[in-house]
Design a protein around this motif. Structure first.
Motif, PDB file in Angstrom:
ATOM      1  N   THR A 132      46.384  43.838  41.401  1.00 19.31           N
ATOM      2  CA  THR A 132      45.441  42.824  41.314  1.00 19.31           C
ATOM      3  C   THR A 132      45.184  42.368  39.801  1.00 19.31           C
ATOM      4  O   THR A 132      44.802  43.369  39.083  1.00 19.31           O
ATOM      5  N   VAL A 133      45.552  41.214  39.621  1.00 25.96           N
ATOM      6  CA  VAL A 133      45.116  40.477  38.245  1.00 25.96           C
ATOM      7  C   VAL A 133      44.091  39.715  38.493  1.00 25.96           C
ATOM      8  O   VAL A 133      44.264  38.851  39.197  1.00 25.96           O
ATOM      9  N   LEU A 134      43.280  39.875  37.859  1.00 24.80           N
ATOM     10  CA  LEU A 134      41.937  38.896  37.765  1.00 24.80           C
ATOM     11  C   LEU A 134      41.883  37.972  36.531  1.00 24.80           C
ATOM     12  O   LEU A 134      42.140  38.362  35.377  1.00 24.80           O
ATOM     13  N   MET A 135      41.560  36.699  36.822  1.00 26.50           N
ATOM     14  CA  MET A 135      41.477  35.809  35.766  1.00 26.50           C
ATOM     15  C   MET A 135      39.713  35.638  35.545  1.00 26.50           C
ATOM     16  O   MET A 135      39.230  35.174  36.398  1.00 26.50           O
ATOM     17  N   LEU A 136      39.413  36.123  34.160  1.00 25.91           N
ATOM     18  CA  LEU A 136      38.086  36.149  33.947  1.00 25.91           C
ATOM     19  C   LEU A 136      37.607  34.520  33.362  1.00 25.91           C
ATOM     20  O   LEU A 136      38.533  34.003  32.829  1.00 25.91           O
ATOM     21  N   PRO A 137      36.440  34.486  33.299  1.00 23.49           N
ATOM     22  CA  PRO A 137      36.006  33.096  32.779  1.00 23.49           C
ATOM     23  C   PRO A 137      36.575  33.282  31.209  1.00 23.49           C
ATOM     24  O   PRO A 137      36.719  34.018  30.556  1.00 23.49           O
ATOM     25  N   GLY A 138      36.897  32.005  30.957  1.00 27.73           N
ATOM     26  CA  GLY A 138      37.525  31.875  29.636  1.00 27.73           C
ATOM     27  C   GLY A 138      39.352  31.794  29.394  1.00 27.73           C
ATOM     28  O   GLY A 138      39.496  31.737  28.680  1.00 27.73           O
ATOM     29  N   GLY A 139      39.805  32.178  30.835  1.00 25.00           N
ATOM     30  CA  GLY A 139      41.127  32.305  30.931  1.00 25.00           C
ATOM     31  C   GLY A 139      41.811  33.810  30.715  1.00 25.00           C
ATOM     32  O   GLY A 139      42.899  33.859  30.811  1.00 25.00           O
ATOM     33  N   THR A 140      40.856  34.919  29.989  1.00 26.43           N
ATOM     34  CA  THR A 140      41.323  36.190  29.565  1.00 26.43           C
ATOM     35  C   THR A 140      41.897  36.931  31.131  1.00 26.43           C
ATOM     36  O   THR A 140      41.086  36.656  32.218  1.00 26.43           O
ATOM     37  N   LEU A 141      42.957  37.409  31.251  1.00 25.90           N
ATOM     38  CA  LEU A 141      43.356  38.176  32.259  1.00 25.90           C
ATOM     39  C   LEU A 141      43.277  39.673  32.325  1.00 25.90           C
ATOM     40  O   LEU A 141      43.171  40.143  31.384  1.00 25.90           O
ATOM     41  N   ARG A 142      42.839  40.095  33.344  1.00 28.37           N
ATOM     42  CA  ARG A 142      42.519  41.627  33.675  1.00 28.37           C
ATOM     43  C   ARG A 142      43.508  42.203  34.191  1.00 28.37           C
ATOM     44  O   ARG A 142      43.590  42.029  35.438  1.00 28.37           O
ATOM     45  N   VAL A 143      44.572  42.986  33.645  1.00 29.65           N
ATOM     46  CA  VAL A 143      45.712  43.483  34.263  1.00 29.65           C
ATOM     47  C   VAL A 143      45.636  44.884  34.413  1.00 29.65           C
ATOM     48  O   VAL A 143      45.133  45.871  33.608  1.00 29.65           O
TER      49      VAL A 143
ATOM     50  N   ASP B  54      49.146  66.403  29.293  1.00 25.26           N
ATOM     51  CA  ASP B  54      49.389  67.393  30.417  1.00 25.26           C
ATOM     52  C   ASP B  54      50.080  66.713  31.407  1.00 25.26           C
ATOM     53  O   ASP B  54      50.317  67.130  32.536  1.00 25.26           O
ATOM     54  N   GLY B  55      50.517  65.466  31.527  1.00 31.28           N
ATOM     55  CA  GLY B  55      51.196  64.627  32.555  1.00 31.28           C
ATOM     56  C   GLY B  55      50.058  63.940  33.652  1.00 31.28           C
ATOM     57  O   GLY B  55      50.725  62.999  34.534  1.00 31.28           O
ATOM     58  N   THR B  56      48.941  64.023  33.448  1.00 30.47           N
ATOM     59  CA  THR B  56      47.892  63.350  34.202  1.00 30.47           C
ATOM     60  C   THR B  56      48.399  61.814  34.017  1.00 30.47           C
ATOM     61  O   THR B  56      48.088  61.257  32.969  1.00 30.47           O
ATOM     62  N   ARG B  57      47.974  61.094  35.081  1.00 33.58           N
ATOM     63  CA  ARG B  57      48.184  59.592  35.293  1.00 33.58           C
ATOM     64  C   ARG B  57      46.665  59.106  35.340  1.00 33.58           C
ATOM     65  O   ARG B  57      46.054  59.389  36.052  1.00 33.58           O
ATOM     66  N   VAL B  58      46.295  58.182  34.406  1.00 34.17           N
ATOM     67  CA  VAL B  58      45.150  57.603  34.354  1.00 34.17           C
ATOM     68  C   VAL B  58      45.297  56.057  34.711  1.00 34.17           C
ATOM     69  O   VAL B  58      45.933  55.397  33.713  1.00 34.17           O
ATOM     70  N   HIS B  59      44.701  55.563  35.557  1.00 33.98           N
ATOM     71  CA  HIS B  59      44.973  54.143  36.012  1.00 33.98           C
ATOM     72  C   HIS B  59      43.577  53.445  35.494  1.00 33.98           C
ATOM     73  O   HIS B  59      42.601  53.900  35.386  1.00 33.98           O
ATOM     74  N   GLY B  60      43.878  52.501  34.868  1.00 33.03           N
ATOM     75  CA  GLY B  60      42.846  51.480  34.383  1.00 33.03           C
ATOM     76  C   GLY B  60      43.320  50.030  34.433  1.00 33.03           C
ATOM     77  O   GLY B  60      44.193  49.517  34.930  1.00 33.03           O
ATOM     78  N   THR B  61      42.655  49.366  33.332  1.00 31.43           N
ATOM     79  CA  THR B  61      42.856  47.748  33.238  1.00 31.43           C
ATOM     80  C   THR B  61      42.825  47.533  31.870  1.00 31.43           C
ATOM     81  O   THR B  61      42.457  48.276  30.954  1.00 31.43           O
ATOM     82  N   ARG B  62      43.417  46.501  31.344  1.00 29.38           N
ATOM     83  CA  ARG B  62      43.490  45.989  30.096  1.00 29.38           C
ATOM     84  C   ARG B  62      43.247  44.359  29.951  1.00 29.38           C
ATOM     85  O   ARG B  62      43.827  43.746  30.987  1.00 29.38           O
ATOM     86  N   ASP B  63      42.847  43.924  29.119  1.00 28.93           N
ATOM     87  CA  ASP B  63      42.572  42.523  28.794  1.00 28.93           C
ATOM     88  C   ASP B  63      43.606  41.885  28.315  1.00 28.93           C
ATOM     89  O   ASP B  63      43.837  42.261  27.267  1.00 28.93           O
ATOM     90  N   VAL B  64      44.094  40.695  28.859  1.00 25.33           N
ATOM     91  CA  VAL B  64      44.919  40.036  28.125  1.00 25.33           C
ATOM     92  C   VAL B  64      44.543  38.547  27.842  1.00 25.33           C
ATOM     93  O   VAL B  64      44.394  38.126  28.601  1.00 25.33           O
ATOM     94  N   SER B  65      44.633  38.181  26.552  1.00 27.11           N
ATOM     95  CA  SER B  65      44.027  36.916  26.247  1.00 27.11           C
ATOM     96  C   SER B  65      45.274  35.822  26.151  1.00 27.11           C
ATOM     97  O   SER B  65      46.236  36.221  26.241  1.00 27.11           O
ATOM     98  N   PRO B  66      44.981  34.489  26.460  1.00 29.96           N
ATOM     99  CA  PRO B  66      45.673  33.528  26.260  1.00 29.96           C
ATOM    100  C   PRO B  66      46.818  33.615  25.082  1.00 29.96           C
ATOM    101  O   PRO B  66      48.063  33.059  25.365  1.00 29.96           O
TER     102      PRO B  66
END
Length: 67
Positions: free
Chosen positions: A2-13, A21-33
């Motif tokens: 799921t990729v969300l478009m936030l107000p102002g056009g920034t995408l949360r990917v 230790d090999g643990t996978r951590v899932h999260g998001t990052r913001d991608v600006s225009p």
């Protein structure tokens, strides 16, 4: 994915980090225009508000509305 478009056009990917230790951590990052990979994510973006609302949410909200 799921990729969300936030107000102002920034995408949360989605993103994944791997700890030492090999643990996978899932999260998001913001991608600006002005970020180089913005155009790559843009076709997958959904507006934020509709993405959070499902048919179940609509059913619950309709029961709460006054007549």
């Amino acid at each position: 994915m799921t990729v969300l478009m936030l107000p102002g056009g920034t995408l949360r990917v989605p993103t994944t980090a791997v700890l030492d230790d090999g643990t996978r951590v899932h999260g998001t990052r913001d991608v600006s225009p002005d970020t180089p990979d913005y155009d790559r994510w843009l076709p997958y973006a959904d507006p934020e508000e509709p993405a959070w609302r499902t048919e179940l949410d609509e059913a619950i909200l309709s029961r709460w509305q006054s007549e």
